[in-house]
Motif scaffolding. Structure first.
Motif, PDB file in Angstrom:
ATOM      1  N   ARG A  61      30.980  46.500  37.229  1.00 51.75           N
ATOM      2  CA  ARG A  61      31.427  47.129  38.324  1.00 51.75           C
ATOM      3  C   ARG A  61      32.761  47.314  39.036  1.00 51.75           C
ATOM      4  N   ALA A  62      32.727  46.121  39.174  1.00 52.38           N
ATOM      5  CA  ALA A  62      34.155  45.532  40.028  1.00 52.38           C
ATOM      6  C   ALA A  62      34.796  46.149  38.957  1.00 52.38           C
ATOM      7  N   VAL A  63      35.172  45.940  37.594  1.00 53.22           N
ATOM      8  CA  VAL A  63      36.296  46.597  36.996  1.00 53.22           C
ATOM      9  C   VAL A  63      36.518  47.705  36.735  1.00 53.22           C
ATOM     10  N   PHE A  64      35.356  48.352  36.625  1.00 52.65           N
ATOM     11  CA  PHE A  64      35.701  49.827  36.094  1.00 52.65           C
ATOM     12  C   PHE A  64      35.249  51.371  37.362  1.00 52.65           C
ATOM     13  N   THR A  65      34.726  50.650  38.106  1.00 55.71           N
ATOM     14  CA  THR A  65      34.174  51.286  39.581  1.00 55.71           C
ATOM     15  C   THR A  65      34.816  50.775  40.455  1.00 55.71           C
ATOM     16  N   LYS A  66      35.509  49.862  40.540  1.00 59.46           N
ATOM     17  CA  LYS A  66      36.179  49.493  41.876  1.00 59.46           C
ATOM     18  C   LYS A  66      37.672  48.909  41.112  1.00 59.46           C
ATOM     19  N   SER A  67      38.070  49.330  40.398  1.00 62.03           N
ATOM     20  CA  SER A  67      39.123  49.907  39.508  1.00 62.03           C
ATOM     21  C   SER A  67      39.928  48.128  39.504  1.00 62.03           C
ATOM     22  N   GLN A  68      38.981  47.088  39.997  1.00 65.53           N
ATOM     23  CA  GLN A  68      39.305  45.921  39.994  1.00 65.53           C
ATOM     24  C   GLN A  68      40.130  44.768  37.995  1.00 65.53           C
ATOM     25  N   TYR A  69      41.003  45.336  37.720  1.00 63.07           N
ATOM     26  CA  TYR A  69      41.134  45.193  36.392  1.00 63.07           C
ATOM     27  C   TYR A  69      41.640  44.651  36.209  1.00 63.07           C
ATOM     28  N   TRP A  70      42.994  43.251  37.402  1.00 65.62           N
ATOM     29  CA  TRP A  70      43.454  41.909  36.637  1.00 65.62           C
ATOM     30  C   TRP A  70      41.780  41.464  36.238  1.00 65.62           C
ATOM     31  N   ARG A  71      40.165  41.681  36.537  1.00 64.13           N
ATOM     32  CA  ARG A  71      39.244  40.608  36.642  1.00 64.13           C
ATOM     33  C   ARG A  71      39.275  40.396  35.242  1.00 64.13           C
ATOM     34  N   LEU A  72      40.173  41.593  33.937  1.00 64.78           N
ATOM     35  CA  LEU A  72      39.904  41.980  32.286  1.00 64.78           C
ATOM     36  C   LEU A  72      40.900  40.187  31.946  1.00 64.78           C
ATOM     37  N   LEU A  73      41.412  39.714  32.271  1.00 58.81           N
ATOM     38  CA  LEU A  73      42.541  38.562  32.555  1.00 58.81           C
ATOM     39  C   LEU A  73      41.625  37.766  32.988  1.00 58.81           C
ATOM     40  N   THR A  74      41.584  37.507  34.028  1.00 56.60           N
ATOM     41  CA  THR A  74      41.848  36.331  35.102  1.00 56.60           C
ATOM     42  C   THR A  74      39.877  35.838  34.637  1.00 56.60           C
ATOM     43  N   THR A  75      38.887  36.023  34.371  1.00 54.86           N
ATOM     44  CA  THR A  75      37.647  35.669  34.105  1.00 54.86           C
ATOM     45  C   THR A  75      37.546  34.707  32.471  1.00 54.86           C
ATOM     46  N   PHE A  76      38.992  34.604  31.203  1.00 57.45           N
ATOM     47  CA  PHE A  76      39.641  33.820  30.720  1.00 57.45           C
ATOM     48  C   PHE A  76      41.144  32.496  31.577  1.00 57.45           C
ATOM     49  N   LEU A  77      40.898  32.412  32.435  1.00 61.57           N
ATOM     50  CA  LEU A  77      41.886  31.715  33.183  1.00 61.57           C
ATOM     51  C   LEU A  77      41.006  30.540  34.163  1.00 61.57           C
ATOM     52  N   TYR A  78      40.154  31.307  34.740  1.00 65.10           N
ATOM     53  CA  TYR A  78      39.637  30.117  34.875  1.00 65.10           C
ATOM     54  C   TYR A  78      38.237  29.063  34.854  1.00 65.10           C
ATOM     55  N   PHE A  79      38.607  27.695  34.333  1.00 67.83           N
ATOM     56  CA  PHE A  79      37.160  27.391  33.943  1.00 67.83           C
ATOM     57  C   PHE A  79      36.747  26.249  34.538  1.00 67.83           C
ATOM     58  N   GLY A  80      37.269  26.251  36.211  1.00 66.72           N
ATOM     59  CA  GLY A  80      36.604  25.663  36.804  1.00 66.72           C
ATOM     60  C   GLY A  80      37.060  24.738  38.206  1.00 66.72           C
ATOM     61  N   PRO A  81      36.727  23.694  38.981  1.00 64.89           N
ATOM     62  CA  PRO A  81      37.668  23.135  40.432  1.00 64.89           C
ATOM     63  C   PRO A  81      38.810  21.984  39.241  1.00 64.89           C
ATOM     64  N   LEU A  82      40.156  21.322  39.784  1.00 64.00           N
ATOM     65  CA  LEU A  82      39.978  20.498  39.108  1.00 64.00           C
ATOM     66  C   LEU A  82      39.598  19.563  38.808  1.00 64.00           C
ATOM     67  N   ASN A  83      39.077  18.606  38.554  1.00 66.18           N
ATOM     68  CA  ASN A  83      38.240  17.784  38.041  1.00 66.18           C
ATOM     69  C   ASN A  83      38.844  16.917  36.479  1.00 66.18           C
TER      70      ASN A  83
END
Length: 253
Positions: A61-83
């Motif tokens: 919904r955020a990507v294709f309704t609200k045009s937040q296309y960066w989420r298509l890439l950032t979902t693969f970049l975040y593994f969690g906080p620094l630990n």
């Protein structure tokens, strides 16, 4: 970390202790280098409260309704906080991504096409399993493909368990189950997607006269190889012109 899953021959893990960090970083192939850098940078930005995880996860919904296309890439970049968990993921990401990219040849076309296949597959399956962050299953798919392509490689776990590479994904699943107490859906999904790629790239061709349905199309290869070819042609042309000029120059007495 390298001692946890060492291959006995040093490999990439051994290089970390022999070379400066900067040299090790620039020796990574281009796709692995940028993916590793973006992963660490994303966690740092979240740690510094410049961005939040809510701005990064994948939502149809955020990507294709609200045009937040960066989420298509950032979902693969975040593994969690620094630990320590992030360190664990970054280690496996750069190690097995690097090994696969280096084995794919000089051009990043084949490796980047494999990444695109895995990312697209994960994005399509994500709503079915309610998994907003997809970096872990993407890394798991690369680990699986590498393990199947190196069946004779011997690995060790904490120096206690020695096994061959094809068992690595299952060892990681068991380790994740012990650490988190839940079924590792992300790693299972990565294994499924990785197996599809492995089958059609390494098994299927020998059964169907060399047909490779998941190889990158010609236009994709040209995106990555055209520039390198042009640079080589320019270098060759310059060398030829220099030779001609040297041959045509009058002898100086």
């Amino acid at each position: 970390m390298a001692a946890m899953f060492g291959d006995g021959g040093g490999g990439v893990g051994g290089e970390l202790g022999q070379f400066p960090l900067e040299t090790w970083f620039y020796e990574m192939p281009v796709c692995t280098r940028w993916w590793t850098t973006a992963t660490v940078a994303t966690s740092l930005l979240v740690q510094c409260h410049i961005i939040t995880p809510f701005q990064l996860f994948y939502s149809f919904r955020a990507v294709f309704t609200k045009s937040q296309y960066w989420r298509l890439l950032t979902t693969f970049l975040y593994f969690g906080p620094l630990n320590i968990d992030l360190l664990f993921h970054v280690f496996f990401l750069q190690r097995y991504s690097r090994l696969l990219e280096e084995s794919s040849g000089r051009s990043p076309a084949h490796f980047s096409w494999m990444l695109l296949y895995a990312m697209t597959s994960l994005l399509m399956l994500s709503p079915l399993v309610s998994m907003p962050f997809l970096g872990s299953p993407l890394s798991s798919s690369l680990v699986y493909i590498w393990s199947r392509r190196n069946p004779e490689t011997r690995l060790s776990f904490l120096g206690l368990m020695i096994f061959r590479a094809p068992y690595l994904p299952w060892v990681l699943m068991g380790f994740s189950l012990l650490m988190h107490g839940s079924v590792p859906k992300d790693e299972i999904m990565g294994v499924v997607i990785g197996h599809v790629w492995y089958f059609f790239s390494d098994v299927y061709p020998s059964l169907h006269n060399g047909s490779r349905p998941l190889d990158p199309p010609w236009w994709w290869c040209r995106l990555f190889e055209g520039r390198a070819r042009n640079e080589d042609d320019t270098t060759d042309t310059a060398a030829i012109n220099n030779d001609i000029a040297a041959a045509a120059a009058p002898e100086v007495r």
